[in-house]
Scaffold this motif. Structure first.
Motif, short mmCIF file in Angstrom:
data_model
loop_
_atom_site.label_atom_id
_atom_site.label_comp_id
_atom_site.label_asym_id
_atom_site.label_seq_id
_atom_site.Cartn_x
_atom_site.Cartn_y
_atom_site.Cartn_z
N ASN A 96 -4.50 -85.86 -15.42
CA ASN A 96 -3.29 -85.03 -15.35
C ASN A 96 -2.77 -85.05 -13.92
O ASN A 96 -3.43 -85.56 -13.01
CB ASN A 96 -3.57 -83.60 -15.80
CG ASN A 96 -4.46 -82.85 -14.82
OD1 ASN A 96 -4.00 -82.26 -13.85
ND2 ASN A 96 -5.78 -82.88 -15.06
N CYS A 97 -1.59 -84.50 -13.72
CA CYS A 97 -1.03 -84.36 -12.37
C CYS A 97 -0.05 -83.20 -12.38
O CYS A 97 0.04 -82.45 -13.35
CB CYS A 97 -0.37 -85.66 -11.92
SG CYS A 97 1.20 -86.03 -12.75
N THR A 98 0.72 -83.07 -11.31
CA THR A 98 1.68 -81.98 -11.22
C THR A 98 2.73 -82.03 -12.32
O THR A 98 3.28 -81.01 -12.72
CB THR A 98 2.39 -82.01 -9.84
OG1 THR A 98 1.39 -81.99 -8.81
CG2 THR A 98 3.29 -80.80 -9.66
N ASN A 99 3.00 -83.24 -12.86
CA ASN A 99 4.08 -83.40 -13.82
C ASN A 99 3.62 -83.42 -15.28
O ASN A 99 4.43 -83.63 -16.17
CB ASN A 99 4.84 -84.70 -13.51
CG ASN A 99 5.47 -84.67 -12.14
OD1 ASN A 99 5.99 -83.65 -11.71
ND2 ASN A 99 5.41 -85.78 -11.43
N VAL A 138 8.23 -71.45 -13.26
CA VAL A 138 8.15 -72.02 -11.92
C VAL A 138 6.72 -72.06 -11.39
O VAL A 138 6.50 -72.36 -10.22
CB VAL A 138 9.06 -71.24 -10.93
CG1 VAL A 138 10.52 -71.49 -11.24
CG2 VAL A 138 8.76 -69.74 -10.96
N GLN A 139 5.75 -71.74 -12.25
CA GLN A 139 4.34 -71.84 -11.87
C GLN A 139 3.67 -72.89 -12.75
O GLN A 139 3.88 -72.94 -13.94
CB GLN A 139 3.64 -70.49 -11.99
CG GLN A 139 4.14 -69.46 -10.99
CD GLN A 139 3.29 -68.20 -10.94
OE1 GLN A 139 2.21 -68.14 -11.50
NE2 GLN A 139 3.79 -67.18 -10.26
N GLY A 140 2.85 -73.72 -12.11
CA GLY A 140 2.19 -74.79 -12.85
C GLY A 140 3.06 -76.00 -13.09
O GLY A 140 2.72 -76.86 -13.90
N VAL A 141 4.17 -76.09 -12.39
CA VAL A 141 5.10 -77.21 -12.59
C VAL A 141 5.39 -77.95 -11.28
O VAL A 141 6.32 -78.73 -11.19
CB VAL A 141 6.42 -76.73 -13.23
CG1 VAL A 141 6.18 -76.22 -14.63
CG2 VAL A 141 7.09 -75.66 -12.37
N GLY A 142 4.59 -77.67 -10.25
CA GLY A 142 4.80 -78.32 -8.96
C GLY A 142 5.93 -77.72 -8.15
O GLY A 142 6.51 -78.41 -7.30
N PHE A 143 6.24 -76.44 -8.39
CA PHE A 143 7.39 -75.86 -7.71
C PHE A 143 7.11 -75.60 -6.23
O PHE A 143 7.95 -75.86 -5.37
CB PHE A 143 7.85 -74.57 -8.39
CG PHE A 143 9.30 -74.27 -8.19
CD1 PHE A 143 10.26 -74.78 -9.04
CD2 PHE A 143 9.73 -73.50 -7.12
CE1 PHE A 143 11.61 -74.53 -8.85
CE2 PHE A 143 11.08 -73.24 -6.91
CZ PHE A 143 12.02 -73.76 -7.78
N ARG A 144 5.92 -75.07 -5.92
CA ARG A 144 5.60 -74.84 -4.50
C ARG A 144 5.57 -76.14 -3.70
O ARG A 144 6.17 -76.20 -2.62
CB ARG A 144 4.26 -74.09 -4.38
CG ARG A 144 4.34 -72.62 -4.77
CD ARG A 144 2.98 -71.96 -4.68
NE ARG A 144 2.01 -72.59 -5.57
CZ ARG A 144 0.72 -72.27 -5.61
NH1 ARG A 144 0.24 -71.34 -4.79
NH2 ARG A 144 -0.09 -72.88 -6.46
N PRO A 145 4.92 -77.20 -4.20
CA PRO A 145 4.99 -78.47 -3.46
C PRO A 145 6.42 -79.00 -3.32
O PRO A 145 6.78 -79.57 -2.29
CB PRO A 145 4.14 -79.42 -4.32
CG PRO A 145 3.18 -78.52 -5.02
CD PRO A 145 3.95 -77.26 -5.29
N PRO A 169 10.83 -81.61 -12.96
CA PRO A 169 11.28 -81.79 -14.35
C PRO A 169 10.75 -80.73 -15.32
O PRO A 169 11.42 -80.43 -16.31
CB PRO A 169 10.76 -83.19 -14.71
CG PRO A 169 9.73 -83.52 -13.68
CD PRO A 169 10.14 -82.79 -12.45
N LEU A 170 9.58 -80.16 -15.06
CA LEU A 170 9.03 -79.17 -15.99
C LEU A 170 9.48 -77.75 -15.67
O LEU A 170 9.19 -76.83 -16.43
CB LEU A 170 7.49 -79.23 -15.96
CG LEU A 170 6.84 -80.57 -16.36
CD1 LEU A 170 5.33 -80.44 -16.34
CD2 LEU A 170 7.32 -81.01 -17.74
#
Length: 267
Positions: free
Chosen positions: A131-134, A15-22, A68-69
């Protein structure tokens, strides 16, 4: 008077580095909930405040609509006293401690980034570190957790104003994307010789490190491509002399090499 509750959440897994907080931020603000979300050594922590039915809706959608990640292994909740918070924020990461959270693997370039990569009007046109959040690097740039930019190998690259604007915009897909960068502020390609000296093959390849590397491969040379996790030794598989040279240098007389092809038809 509408009843208000506050619920503390702990989300564990990738759940870190996969855009979970946003994602949590967008979900909570879209539902009109208050509270906060942040990273720590265990994963993601959050506090959600609002009407009970809306909080339940948030919890239901949290796992169903996760990025998705992300790979959620466990969600635990506990009741808290309401704090009267109407706004929602991304909190500073929790203190260091024993590392328990998982870090996502590096992920292939997503379709949105590929579109930007091939768009001459885009400021990241042909930028190899897009790159981006996904998508993009994760595991191979991490130095420690929580997964925040200062704890990655991107810490030395200060974001330019446009990148910083994207990074801080909740509506942007690069919101809190830790490796985000562009040609103005991020890593750059360089073509170096065996002694580490810059190579210039002359016009029309001056300044085109990628094109010059392809030219060298076509001439039967061996190119070491420095990636996120080490070096990839490349040679033209259609040239017997180049493959023989690589075998001699690697002392790999019989074991097959991996072959990279543009697609099934080319293979």
């Amino acid at each position: 008077m509408t009843q208000v509750i506050r619920t503390a959440l702990r989300v564990e897994g990738i759940v870190q580095g996969v855009g979970f907080r946003p994602f949590v931020y967008s979900l909570a603000t879209g539902l009109g909930l208050g509270g906060l979300v942040g990273n720590d050594v265990d994963g993601v922590f959050a506090e959600i405040e609002g009407p009970p039915a809306t909080v339940r809706e948030f919890l239901r959608r949290l796992e169903r609509e996760a990025p998705p990640l992300a790979r959620i292994e466990r969600v635990t909740t506990s009741a808290m006293p309401p704090a009267g918070t109407a706004s929602f924020t991304i909190a500073p990461s929790g203190p260091a401690g024993r590392r328990r959270t998982l870090v996502a693997a590096d992920t292939a370039t997503c379709a949105d980034c590929l579109r930007e990569l091939s768009d001459p009007a885009d400021r990241r046109y042909r930028y190899p570190f897009i790159n981006c959040t996904n998508c993009g690097p994760r595991f191979t740039i991490v130095r420690d957790v929580p997964y925040d930019r200062p704890l990655t190998t991107m810490a030395g690259f200060a974001m330019c104003q446009p990148c910083a604007a994207e990074y801080h915009d909740p509506a942007d897909r690069r919101y809190h994307a830790q490796p985000t960068c562009c040609p103005a502020c991020g890593p750059r390609l360089a073509l170096l010789g065996a002694a580490g000296e810059p190579l210039d093959l002359g016009e029309p390849l001056t300044g085109d490190s990628l094109g010059a590397a392809a030219e060298l491969l076509g001439d039967g040379r061996i190119v070491a491509v420095k990636g996120l996790g080490g070096y990839h030794l490349a040679a033209d598989a259609a040239r017997d002399d180049a493959v023989a040279a690589l075998r001699a240098r690697k002392h790999r007389e019989d074991k097959p090499f991996a072959v990279l092809a543009a697609g099934l038809a080319a293979a």
